[in-house]
Structure formats: C-alpha cells, structure tokens
Enzyme design. Structure first.
Site, PDB file in Angstrom:
ATOM      1  N   ASP A 179      -3.822   1.635   4.883  1.00 35.77           N
ATOM      2  CA  ASP A 179      -4.770   2.529   4.273  1.00 35.77           C
ATOM      3  C   ASP A 179      -4.597   4.039   4.379  1.00 35.77           C
ATOM      4  OD1 ASP A 179      -7.301   1.608   2.145  1.00 35.77           O
ATOM      5  OD2 ASP A 179      -8.034   3.321   3.501  1.00 35.77           O
ATOM      6  N   TYR A 305     -11.114  11.157   0.124  1.00 34.93           N
ATOM      7  CA  TYR A 305     -10.380  10.910  -1.193  1.00 34.93           C
ATOM      8  C   TYR A 305     -10.428  12.173  -2.100  1.00 34.93           C
ATOM      9  CZ  TYR A 305     -10.744   5.957  -0.285  1.00 34.93           C
ATOM     10  OH  TYR A 305     -10.833   4.523   0.234  1.00 34.93           O
ATOM     11  N   HIS A 356      -5.309  -6.547   3.577  1.00 33.92           N
ATOM     12  CA  HIS A 356      -5.469  -4.958   3.657  1.00 33.92           C
ATOM     13  C   HIS A 356      -5.746  -4.498   5.123  1.00 33.92           C
ATOM     14  CE1 HIS A 356      -5.713  -0.910   2.247  1.00 33.92           C
ATOM     15  NE2 HIS A 356      -6.942  -0.937   2.730  1.00 33.92           N
TER      16      HIS A 356
END
Length: 379
Positions: A179, A305, A356
C-alpha cells in the site's frame, strides 16, 4: 538539527478512553441499508456488533502494553516527530529491515510477524534468517507527528526513513512495504540511499503507460483488476486525494464513522470470502482503528492521498528486488511488467492465500516470503 532518539511509552489518559465511551454511547445511527450484503457499504448490523464489542469488551490497555513491550521510540526528522518500533534480534548476524505500513493500516499490521522475524529460533526457524526490525508510523499516522505544511509526500518520507536508519547506525539494510508502504519503499529504491541493499513488496502498482495490443492472460487479469478498482473501489481514494479536510471532520468527531471507514476496507481488501472476522479478531481490527482514533489521524492520514496519489506509477529500480503476489490483493501485476522496470529481480512468487494486509492476514506466509527473498542478500 537534533538527532536524539527518545524512548516513547504509551500511556493514554483515562479521560480519552472515557470520552470514547461517551461518544459510542451517543451514536446516532442511520437506518438499515436498502440492499442486502455490503453493496452499499458496511451493513448496520455488522457495525453495531463491532461497536458493541468496542464499547463493552475491548481493552485498549492490552494493546498499549503490547506496543510498549515491543519498544517504541520517537525522533525528529525534517522538523517532524517520527514514531517507530525498534526490535533488535538476539541473533548476532541479523540483517536490519525497515517495514512500512499503509492506509488504513498502522504498525499494528506487523505485530504477528515481529516475533518470527526477530527471533526465528523461538518460532521454529533458523537463526540465519533473523532480522532487526524498524517499523515507523507514516507522517500523520498513529503516533507520528502531523505535518503542518504541504510537502510530506512519499518521496520526503522515503528520505526521512533513510535518515532514520542512519541514525540507528544501520549501514546495510533492506526494506519492505505494501500500500503506501509500497510507494514509500519504491521511492526508497529509486533514491537508493547509501546502505539500502534490497527491497520487497506485497503490492506493486506498475501498469505500463503503453500496453501492447495483444495481452496475455495475466495482463488481462491485471487490467481487469485495475478497472474494477477504478470503477468500484476507488471512491474513498478520490475523496481523500481531493478533499481530505472535508472527510476529516467526520472522522475526527465520530469514532463509529472512523471505525466504519476502516472496517469496510479490512473486509473488502482482505482474502476473507467476505467475512473479515474469519481473518481478523475484533481486538485486532479495533487495535488498528484505535491508532487512528486516539491521535485524531483521520484527516492527517488522508492528506497523504492529496500529496502523493500520483506516486503510484511505474518507476525504475536497479536494486535487488522481490515481490510476492497475494491472491486477494487489489492488483496483481505480471512479472513481464516488472521486468520492464526492475533490472535485478531476485524473487517473484505467487502464494496460495492472503490479501492486501499480507502480514496482518497471513503472517506465516509473509514471514516465509520475506525470509526467502532476503536470504539471497545475506553475507
């Protein structure tokens, strides 16, 4: 610039835990979803059950003691306090490894692999596979400081991680990530700071800009996964990449909102056949959620982000590199895509289960993959 590394011991004031209880008791719940299952998000009955456990049975002090037991530290790098776990192996020839988490994860993701990686003999392994571990909290996450200005993207974080390893006097080390941890570790690999010997990933975002007209089966699968993510799963990412402050108000004010924001991803991105409780206990999920709630990290974590969404792109790395493809991962790039970017692939493997949150979901498999990859770089 101070290079002091200070021991850090968690002792959350009881008043903060009491405030959490107060807020949980006064939750204003929405009505039940109008479609069955998870198609509209977390079902009301599932979140109520998690929150009921949080309110009545969850014990933060257990998690606090676990983190303190690992050994926690802080140091200021580039004007920001960086929190990290540092666990030295008892084995003399252990190699240092930097482990970087992502969103919506935390250092909690690695708690099951710390013992086997640092002390393999105590867990049925070989002393030759031992690691010293450095596990930092990303800027704006967990108990690291929150950037007060723009500019703390993955490239700056990677430079901070290299400085952290220098301060710890590690002159040769390896790094691992998934990630955002993948993006930071990719940036480390590109920067190739002195001492970095190799990198390993459990997620890679390396879709070529120009695909060939004829795709093989692995490429078609990867392109389909990326399309599904863009069409179905990426709304959270677009929101956090464009309006992190706006969603931050809800996450800062409502523990149930923060829990739902993370719980949905633990379900959607893990290899759990739609039932996250078969992979994670309530305690494990809430330990991770608490690292967002206690430090009010909803907005500050989302800003990564805004800073760095464009960093998930193909980049060339010339260091020794390993990759493990977990079947439940968001994307599964074919090796041929990797070979177009990475000149020294030393490990590329598919495993039978996991998603994940690889170390969190399948610690045994994760440990075996990291050992196998970096065994090739030991003296």
């Amino acid at each position: 610039m101070s290079e002091v590394i200070t021991p850090f011991e968690l002792a959350v004031p009881q008043s903060e835990l009491d405030d959490l209880t107060y807020r949980l008791d006064r939750t204003r719940w929405p009505e039940r979803e109008t479609a069955d299952g998870w198609t509209q998000g977390v079902p009301l009955d599932r979140l109520r059950a998690l929150v009921a456990y949080w309110r009545s049975d969850y014990d933060w002090r257990r998690c606090e003691a676990m983190l303190n037991g690992f050994g926690q530290y802080k140091t200021q790098i580039d004007g920001l306090d960086i929190h990290f776990l540092h666990i030295r192996s008892p084995h003399a020839h252990a190699i240092p490894m930097l482990l970087t988490h992502g969103w919506p994860g935390s250092v909690i993701e690695f708690h099951k692999v710390i013992g086997p990686l640092t002390n393999p003999v105590a867990h049925g392994g070989d002393a030759a596979d031992a690691f010293h571990l450095v596990v930092p909290s990303l800027p704006g996450y967990g108990f690291s400081g929150k950037p007060a200005e723009t500019g703390w993207g993955v490239e700056r974080t990677a430079r901070a991680w290299a400085e952290l390893m220098r301060r710890l006097s590690y002159d040769r080390y390896v790094a691992q990530g998934g990630d955002w941890g993948s993006a930071v570790t990719v940036s480390l690999g590109v920067q190739a700071p002195l001492g970095l010997a190799g990198v390993h990933f459990n997620m890679l975002s390396i879709r070529p800009d120009d695909l060939e007209p004829e795709l093989d089966a692995d490429e078609e699968k990867a392109v389909g996964q990326l399309s599904h993510f863009a069409d179905v799963e990426s709304a959270y990412a677009r929101l956090q990449a464009t309006r992190p402050q706006t969603i931050g108000y809800s996450l800062a004010d409502s523990p149930v909102g923060q829990a739902a924001w993370i719980y949905e991803k633990l379900r959607g991105w893990s290899d759990c056949d739609g039932e996250p409780e078969t992979i994670f206990t309530y305690d494990e999920m809430l330990d991770n959620i608490m690292l967002y709630w206690l430090n009010n990290s909803g907005a500050s974590s989302a800003r990564l982000y805004w800073e760095s969404m464009g960093s998930f792109r193909p980049m060339t790395i010339d260091l020794p590199l390993g990759y493990t493809q977990f079947p439940g991962e968001i994307m599964s790039p074919p090796r041929k895509w990797g070979e177009s970017l990475f000149s020294r692939i030393i490990h590329w493997n598919k495993v039978e289960k996991g998603g994940h949150f690889a170390a969190f979901e399948q610690p045994r498999i994760f440990v075996n993959e990291v050992r196998t990859c970096f065994r090739q770089l030991r003296d």
